[in-house]
Write a protein that holds these residues in place. Structure first.
Motif, PDB file in Angstrom:
ATOM      1  N   LYS A 186     -13.090   2.155   3.478  1.00 31.79           N
ATOM      2  CA  LYS A 186     -12.173   1.555   4.441  1.00 31.79           C
ATOM      3  C   LYS A 186     -12.622   1.786   5.887  1.00 31.79           C
ATOM      4  CE  LYS A 186      -7.853   2.952   4.231  1.00 31.79           C
ATOM      5  NZ  LYS A 186      -6.439   3.159   3.753  1.00 31.79           N
ATOM      6  N   ARG A 193       0.836  -1.208   0.000  1.00 30.00           N
ATOM      7  CA  ARG A 193       0.000   0.000   0.000  1.00 30.00           C
ATOM      8  C   ARG A 193       0.875   1.265   0.000  1.00 30.00           C
ATOM      9  NH1 ARG A 193      -4.782   2.182  -1.384  1.00 30.00           N
ATOM     10  NH2 ARG A 193      -5.217   4.029  -0.115  1.00 30.00           N
ATOM     11  N   GLY A 253      -3.365   9.365   1.441  1.00 27.15           N
ATOM     12  CA  GLY A 253      -4.574   9.526   0.612  1.00 27.15           C
ATOM     13  C   GLY A 253      -5.092  10.947   0.587  1.00 27.15           C
ATOM     14  N   ASP A 261     -12.063   5.614  -1.312  1.00 33.94           N
ATOM     15  CA  ASP A 261     -11.390   4.479  -0.671  1.00 33.94           C
ATOM     16  C   ASP A 261     -11.430   4.614   0.834  1.00 33.94           C
ATOM     17  OD1 ASP A 261      -9.444   2.175  -0.635  1.00 33.94           O
ATOM     18  OD2 ASP A 261      -8.167   3.742   0.232  1.00 33.94           O
ATOM     19  N   ASN A 262     -11.139   5.825   1.324  1.00 31.09           N
ATOM     20  CA  ASN A 262     -11.202   6.079   2.770  1.00 31.09           C
ATOM     21  C   ASN A 262     -12.592   5.762   3.310  1.00 31.09           C
ATOM     22  OD1 ASN A 262      -8.605   6.845   3.011  1.00 31.09           O
ATOM     23  ND2 ASN A 262      -9.022   9.059   3.119  1.00 31.09           N
TER      24      ASN A 262
HETATM   25 MG    MG Z   1      -6.700   6.641   2.805  1.00 29.72          MG
END
Ligand code: MG
Ligand code: ATP
Lengths: 343, 462
Positions: free
Chosen positions: B372, B294, B428, B368-369
């Motif tokens: 997640k 990642r 991010g 994505d956050n």
């Molecule tokens: Mg992120």
């Protein structure tokens, strides 16, 4: 205006002490509310100039005028040699006025309203001409009946030669030894035409009479004592025309010398401001026909030169000094005498 | 860049200075020549006058006499109205004329001493005025009684002064006119001399950010070295940039592929092992591999963003499509957690000039956050609103930010305390923030206003 003239104080023929030049007449024109005095030395008679002086005074009521009348050489003498103080010098002697200006006795008046006047009517911003006075031939009506008169100098000579008996002792001209105007006209004649000396010869042979003044010549022509007089002051002759009968005025057609009466402000003038105003007034005389006729002094009129090309104004400039030269004068007078005085 | 004067201005001032110098020189020469000519004319007339007088001298009965010729004086009055004086002396005695008129001093005996009888000139003061004086001397008379005669003629110089004033004013206006004309021309000349520079500047500024081709515009000889240096510099830059680009792409590939292999092998091993302590060790290894992978991906993405942001290449984008694509790409990841993505995307296209790849990367990271940090079986709302500005917003029902310092989250490698065991590198939001900035927009981070969760939005100017 007339009232002012009544109030005028007159000294006739008073030679003021300590002055060498001869005063013929002195007239004072007091202003009702005097602010300044304008003193003029002049060669013009009182009758001629009074209307002009009074007209000026009525436009400039605060100015008293002290008018001194004298001869042409006296004007010169007063200003050049004796340092007499005048604000204005008016004279018919162009040569003497020119000499005064040339020798530094005149002050400049740069902004004079010369407007319509031709170039030849002023010099150095010091000499300002305000009249044009031609030298004319005056003939008696009795001797030239029907208006048949000579038109040129050559014709005049021919007429005189043809009838010596008729003209003997009956022709007149200036005595150039005594008259400034006569001398100026004769010298200009001698420059302009060879016919002049022949005319003098012929007149000398006819036993010409010599005069000091135009007035006497005109009177003698009118009375028939003279048949003709040469180089008479035209403006004066014209003013006499209404008073006396029996003479004709002839402007010859080959050329006519025109004398210009001039004013200058002497370097020593105490009141040049009024003198300048007076010069403005004189220059503007062309626009006042009534003053011209009252004074008999013809104002400068350019159209008259266009209409009659024979009219030749005498030019200001150093050329006028030539005949004032002592040697030149005496040699000219010698020639003149030998032509005219043939004993 | 230090600004050090302007070539145009320097060129202009130097040319104008030269013009001024020439104008002054021109003025002086013109005046000198013209006044010399005027003075010469006066001298000639004076000499002619004196000669005319001298020529009419004659001797008569033992003495010298003279008939002053009319033209001798009248000729002096033709040009100007100056005062005139004359004097004739015989053996020092004045014969006629102004007897106080001085005679010019004879020039001292020099190599160029005037010949006897030649006119002698001088400028003196007489009766308060400057006069130009000429004298001619002659011997007059027969052998026995010869006399030395001196003819002197003088004229004031007011006419000359007037001519001089006229000449000066003419010369001045010509000089000033010349100067103005020359100045205007030098302005033009400076402009046209520098036109090639302007042309080249235009050619270079009009280029796109990716355009690093050598400059081929017509180049004046003087600028060839500069352009060559510039071209060689751009060549090096081009090479270095393409190396960087290659490196980023290469590195992603070279790091991720072996890590993926290692991870697959580790999972195989994990399944085969039976002892719990061994299994835990392998799980931790797998997690470390995930983190490394990642991190490597995010770092390379960040490098890519930084690289592209340096020379932003914009094109017209449809923002709706962009967002739809992002959602589609992350759909499978969301499905794994049974998360529903609600899409509030307007039908009509919303146009924006920007870098599609960068915006895509930013939206991917935000979405994505959200996925997640959301629990299973929850809902994420993705919206695009064209209001005062253009706004993407992603709202989730997850753990939210709690009371963390929100502004610190956009700094590099910064993660929140709320992450728990969720893998991440902390880049991010940094990427999203950088992308927003290079497009002239901003990133805003806040709590979900309608309950539990976070709301992250990306604003772009209209
Ligand atoms: Mg992120
Ligand atoms: N939707 C969200 N809900 C709750 N917390 C969030 C959310 N998005 C971001 N955060 C918090 O902000 C931090 C920074 O996010 P960022 O995306 O920069 O890093 P990351 O997600 O931890 O790592 P990665 O670089 O792998 O995305 C996160 O660590 C997390 O604490």
């Amino acid at each position: 205006m007339r009232i002012a003239s009544l109030a005028a104080l007159i000294w006739a023929s008073v030679a003021v002490a300590a002055q060498g030049f001869e005063v013929e007449e002195r007239v004072f024109y007091p202003a009702e509310n005097e602010q300044s005095v304008l003193s003029i030395i002049s060669t013009a008679d009182r009758e001629a100039f009074e209307p002009i002086l009074l007209a000026f005074q009525s436009e400039n009521p605060g100015v008293s005028i002290d008018y001194t009348i004298t001869g042409t050489t006296d004007v010169m003498q007063a200003i050049q040699d004796e340092g007499a103080v005048f604000d204005l010098a008016i004279s018919s002697a162009m040569d003497l006025q020119t000499k005064l200006a040339n020798d530094g006795f005149a002050q400049s008046y740069p902004g004079a309203p010369l407007g319509r006047l031709p170039d030849w009517a002023s010099w150095r911003n010091q000499l300002f001409a305000f009249t044009q006075e031609p030298a004319v031939l005056v003939v008696s009506t009795a001797d030239f009946p029907g208006g048949i008169t000579p038109r040129t100098r050559d014709e005049l000579i021919a007429v005189l030669r043809a009838q010596p008996g008729k003209f003997r002792g009956r022709v007149g001209t200036y005595d150039v030894r005594r008259s400034g105007f006569g001398y100026l006209m004769a010298t200009q004649d001698s420059r302009n035409s060879e016919a002049f000396w022949r005319l003098m010869e012929v007149m000398g042979r006819l036993d010409a009479k010599l005069y000091c003044c135009s007035g006497d010549m005109i009177r003698d022509v009118a009375s028939g004592k003279l048949a003709l007089a040469y180089n008479v002051l035209g403006s004066y002759a014209r003013s006499q025309k209404d008073l006396i009968e029996g003479f004709e005025i002839i402007e010859l057609e080959d050329y006519v010398n025109v004398m210009l009466r001039t004013a200058l402000i002497p370097a020593s003038a105490e009141n040049p401001a009024d003198a300048r105003r007076f010069i403005d007034f004189l220059i503007g005389m062309g626009g006042r026909p009534e003053l011209v006729s009252q004074s008999g002094l013809p104002a400068i009129d350019t159209t008259s030169f266009d209409n009659n090309t024979a009219l030749r104004p005498i030019r200001f400039g150093p050329g006028l000094l030539v005949f004032l030269d002592q040697l030149r004068r005496s040699s000219f007078l010698k020639s003149w005498e030998s032509a005219l005085l043939q004993e | 860049m230090k600004l050090r004067g302007s070539i145009r201005r320097r060129l202009f001032f130097q040319l104008a200075g030269v013009a001024a110098l020439l104008s002054v020189a021109f003025f002086l020469v013109l005046r000198e020549v013209a006044e010399g000519a005027a003075e010469g004319t006066q001298d000639e007339i004076l000499a002619a006058s004196a000669t005319a007088i001298a020529d009419s001298l004659r001797s008569e009965s033992g003495g010298v006499t003279l008939d002053l010729p009319y033209s001798a004086l009248s000729m002096l009055g033709t040009v100007s109205q100056d005062r005139v004086f004359y004097r004739v002396t015989v053996a020092g005695e004045t014969l006629t004329g102004y007897d106080d008129l001085p005679q010019p001093a004879r020039a001292p005996q020099s190599a160029r001493a005037p010949q006897p009888g030649a006119p002698v000139f001088d400028t003196l003061n007489f009766r308060g005025d400057d006069v130009r004086i000429v004298s001619i001397s002659r011997r007059v008379g027969s052998q026995a009684s010869q006399a030395q005669v001196v003819v002197t003629v003088a004229q004031t110089r007011q006419g000359l002064a007037a001519i001089s004033r006229r000449i000066t004013s003419t010369a001045t206006s010509i000089g000033v006119g010349f100067f103005l004309l020359a100045t205007a021309l030098s302005l033009l000349a400076a402009g046209s001399a520098l036109a090639p520079i302007d042309r080249m500047t235009g050619a270079v500024t009009r280029r796109g950010p990716q355009d690093l081709r050598p400059v081929t515009a017509e180049t004046p000889a003087e600028l060839v070295p500069l352009v060559e240096a510039l071209n060689s510099f751009m060549g090096r830059l081009r090479a270095s940039l393409s190396r960087t680009e290659d490196f980023i792409a290469e590195a992603a590939h070279r790091v991720r592929t072996p890590l993926a292999t290692v991870r697959a092998q580790a999972e195989v091993v994990h399944r085969k092992l039976s002892k719990p302590e061994h299994k835990r060790a392998i799980r931790e290894m797998i997690r470390a591999i995930d983190e490394s992978s990642r991190s490597a991906g995010q770092m390379l993405d960040h490098a890519m963003v930084t690289f592209r942001a340096d020379s932003l290449a914009t094109e017209e984008l449809g923002l709706g499509n962009l967002l739809t694509e992002t959602c589609d790409r992350l759909g499978p990841t969301a499905d794994l957690k049974d998360i529903t993505i609600r899409r509030l995307i307007p039908e009509e296209p919303i146009r924006f000039n920007g870098d599609g790849i960068l915006l895509q990367a930013a939206l991917m990271n935000i979405l994505d956050n959200a996925i997640k940090y959301s629990p299973e079986d929850s809902e994420i709302t993705v919206a695009l609103v064209a209001g005062e500005d253009l706004c993407f917003s992603v709202t989730d029902e997850g753990r939210g930010f709690g009371d963390m310092g929100l502004e610190r989250l956009t700094t590099r490698y910064e993660r929140g305390q709320n992450v728990g065991d969720i893998v991440g590198s902390g880049l991010g939001l940094t990427i999203a923030d950088d992308v927003a900035r290079v497009h002239g927009g901003r990133l805003s981070i806040s709590e979900n206003t309608k309950g539990q969760g976070a709301c992250v939005s990306l604003h772009l100017p209209r």
